[in-house]
Design a protein around this motif. Structure first.
Motif, mmCIF file in Angstrom:
data_model
loop_
_atom_site.group_PDB
_atom_site.id
_atom_site.type_symbol
_atom_site.label_atom_id
_atom_site.label_comp_id
_atom_site.label_asym_id
_atom_site.label_seq_id
_atom_site.Cartn_x
_atom_site.Cartn_y
_atom_site.Cartn_z
ATOM 1 N N THR A 1 13.632 18.846 -44.096
ATOM 2 C CA THR A 1 12.286 18.969 -43.514
ATOM 3 C C THR A 1 12.432 19.124 -42.002
ATOM 4 O O THR A 1 11.739 19.900 -41.366
ATOM 5 C CB THR A 1 11.448 17.716 -43.850
ATOM 6 N N SER B 1 6.864 23.492 -44.811
ATOM 7 C CA SER B 1 6.567 22.359 -43.900
ATOM 8 C C SER B 1 7.748 22.009 -42.995
ATOM 9 O O SER B 1 7.660 21.120 -42.158
ATOM 10 C CB SER B 1 6.235 21.119 -44.735
ATOM 11 N N LYS C 1 9.129 28.677 -37.227
ATOM 12 C CA LYS C 1 10.001 27.688 -37.892
ATOM 13 C C LYS C 1 11.042 27.102 -36.946
ATOM 14 O O LYS C 1 11.726 26.146 -37.302
ATOM 15 C CB LYS C 1 10.764 28.340 -39.058
#
Ligand SMILES: Cc1cc(C(=O)N2CCN(C)CC2)sc1-c1cc(O)c2nc[nH]c(=O)c2c1
Ligand SMILES: [Mg+2]
Length: 214
Positions: free
Chosen positions: A60, A83, A111
């Motif tokens: 993550t 996410s 990202k």
């Protein structure tokens, strides 16, 4: 002023890659650096090992030490779930704008956050300034002499949790003996060695995976 090698790599990506297509950005850089000018991207062979470990980690929050032209940032970010986020630290001010551009051509700018500066100065700020809790994956690819001290910083600042995965490039060449000394025969790490070759060359190299056990 002549363009730098890194600028020429960006020119090639900008001209040849398909916008928004991370694979085509990677292929373009690998083609350029194997046929025209060698550069210290992790490359296609060690890149497959990186892909495997990133998929295993399914992070993550990921951290990369050593952005360079953004090749491994694209390689990692293209595998991240919606996410997830990658922080990438680069101290060479000339590389930062080139990496940003290459990451944007790959369509991965949302990202990846590139943090300009020395890892030893930025690692202590990750929790306070960048709202990081712990890191699920760390790719060490900056400078061999900094692998061990920066890993110790990650430990000291509580950035590793049980199961955090570290992956280090260039264990074979240029080599990082004190990093290996730190993580191997250390009850807090479970290590795996991945023999490979120096990017775009026949010379041997290797990567080391070190899982933090808490
Ligand atoms: C700069 C450099 C030169 C190398 C080499 O042996 N060469 C002989 C053969 N010729 C052709 C190329 C150059 S290997 C290497 C290198 C490779 C990485 O993956 C690195 N990763 C992170 N940080 C580094 O400083 C880093 C340096
Ligand atoms: Mg490397």
């Amino acid at each position: 002023m002549d363009q730098s090698k890194e600028q020429r790599i960006l020119n090639s990506v900008s001209y040849n890659a398909i916008k928004g297509d991370a694979e085509s950005v990677l292929d373009c850089i690998d083609k350029y650096c194997s046929q025209k000018e060698w550069a210290m991207n992790v490359g296609d062979e060690k890149g497959l090992i990186l892909d495997k470990i990133v998929k295993e980690a399914d992070p993550t929050v990921a951290l990369e030490l050593g952005t360079y032209c953004g090749y491994s940032a694209v390689r990692i970010a293209r595998l991240l779930k919606p996410s997830a986020h990658l922080f990438s630290i680069e101290f060479n001010a000339e590389f930062v704008p080139i990496a940003k551009e290459i990451i944007e051509i790959a369509g991965l700018e949302d990202k990846v956050t590139i943090l300009e500066g020395h890892a030893q100065d930025i690692i202590p700020q990750l929790k306070t300034k960048y709202n990081v809790d712990t890191l699920d994956f760390v790719f060490l690819d900056h400078w061999k002499d900094r692998y061990a001290p920066d890993t110790i910083l990650l430990e000291q600042y509580g950035l590793l949790r049980k199961g955090s995965i570290l992956l280090a490039d260039n264990i074979g060449f240029p080599g990082a003996p004190d990093f290996l000394k730190h993580v191997r025969n250390n009850e807090h790490y479970e290590c795996t060695h991945y023999p490979s070759h120096l990017e775009y060359m026949k010379a041997p190299d290797a990567m080391e995976k070190a899982v933090y056990l808490g």
